[in-house]
Design a protein around this motif. Sequence first.
Motif, short mmCIF file in Angstrom:
data_model
loop_
_atom_site.label_atom_id
_atom_site.label_comp_id
_atom_site.label_asym_id
_atom_site.label_seq_id
_atom_site.Cartn_x
_atom_site.Cartn_y
_atom_site.Cartn_z
N SER A 199 34.35 34.41 40.46
CA SER A 199 35.20 35.61 40.43
C SER A 199 36.15 35.44 39.25
N GLN A 201 38.09 37.45 37.62
CA GLN A 201 39.41 38.07 37.65
C GLN A 201 40.40 37.35 38.56
N THR A 202 39.88 36.66 39.59
CA THR A 202 40.79 35.94 40.49
C THR A 202 40.82 34.45 40.19
N ARG A 204 38.64 32.25 40.73
CA ARG A 204 38.15 31.49 41.89
C ARG A 204 36.63 31.42 41.88
N PHE A 215 37.21 29.75 49.05
CA PHE A 215 37.75 30.32 47.82
C PHE A 215 38.40 29.15 47.08
N ILE A 242 35.02 38.35 46.72
CA ILE A 242 36.42 38.71 46.97
C ILE A 242 36.79 39.95 46.14
N HIS A 243 37.67 40.79 46.71
CA HIS A 243 38.12 41.97 45.95
C HIS A 243 38.83 41.49 44.68
N PRO A 244 38.37 41.92 43.49
CA PRO A 244 38.87 41.33 42.24
C PRO A 244 40.28 41.73 41.88
N GLN A 247 42.59 41.26 46.00
CA GLN A 247 42.44 39.88 46.49
C GLN A 247 42.85 39.75 47.97
N ASP A 248 42.73 40.85 48.71
CA ASP A 248 43.19 40.84 50.10
C ASP A 248 42.03 40.90 51.09
N PHE A 250 37.40 40.18 51.54
CA PHE A 250 36.13 39.77 50.96
C PHE A 250 35.01 40.41 51.76
N MET A 265 41.60 38.24 54.35
CA MET A 265 41.64 36.85 53.87
C MET A 265 42.01 35.86 54.97
#
Length: 322
Positions: A199, A201-202, A204, A215, A242-244, A247-248, A250, A265
């Motif tokens: 991921s 953007q996060t 992770r 994660f 995961i939501h990029p 991030q709250d 998946f 999460m």
Amino acid sequence: MSTPLRSTPLVAPGHTRPVTHLSFSPTQADGTFLLVSSCKDGNPMLREWTGDWIGTFLGHKGAVWSTKLAPDAARAVSGSADFTAKVWDTYSGAVLHSFPHNHIVRTVAISPTSSRILTGGQEKKVRIFDLSRPDADPEFLVDNNSLSHDGVVKSVVWVGDHTGVTAGEDGKIKWWDLRTRKLTTSLSFANPITSMELSVQTSRLVATSGKTVSFIPVLPSGHDGAGTHTLTLPYSPSSASIHPILQDRFVTGNSGDEWVRVHGMDGEEREVLKGHHGPVHCVEFSPDGEMYASGSEDGTIRLWQTTPGKTYGLWQGMSGGH
């Protein structure tokens, strides 16, 4: 309280066998992105961000297990049961390179500059190919013997300029310095790693193993997986994303049933999405976080809205049942 709108998926047909892997490109300069799908029919497909078909990559002679797009989406790399990894021009669909292996290639990755690729699979060896010297022998990432893992390599990802991360059925995730080809650190799990995705953007890695989803900081700062967040689910996820942006939450696939699930999460199940007619092998959020894609044994890709009812892409403010 009004009933929340149910997500009405867009169905992307075209494949004739189970879908094995899905991967989105990063968002491009014009705000769009692409989706590439791998399939046991041997023909990876490229799609617009709307889900519309662009083209099919023709050339493999066996199931394709993994396909990924370069950051600029001009190249794709694929790994197949025909013992090859291929690099493609995404504009013309032409094969630019075909790299032979001695067994099934299960996973591939391409460097940020599209200059090199990583491959892994049944041989338990991870290779680095230099696309500027396609006839040269590959380099190998070797741990303490001639192998990279003591099991099938299920996933390879390329992180930044010089780091490769590999995951195997031996339950290990390994970080490698690609300049020295040396192992820098590793993380052990009790069960085989079933999937691992980057991921970007996060920052992770999202890995599934047994009934867990983890994660993991993409570049570990300490030992023993410091900063890793692991949840145990009531089922064995096949894949997770995961939501990029937020991030709250998946999303997961599951080979034990035909449903796509959304979790908070903390692991709480928020949604169960029904629509596939076979186990869900792969899931992935789009880079803008507005949707996620799922691929199934049933041969279809389904696109699901993060916010049902919102006008986005081919969804025109639709609501459930209309």
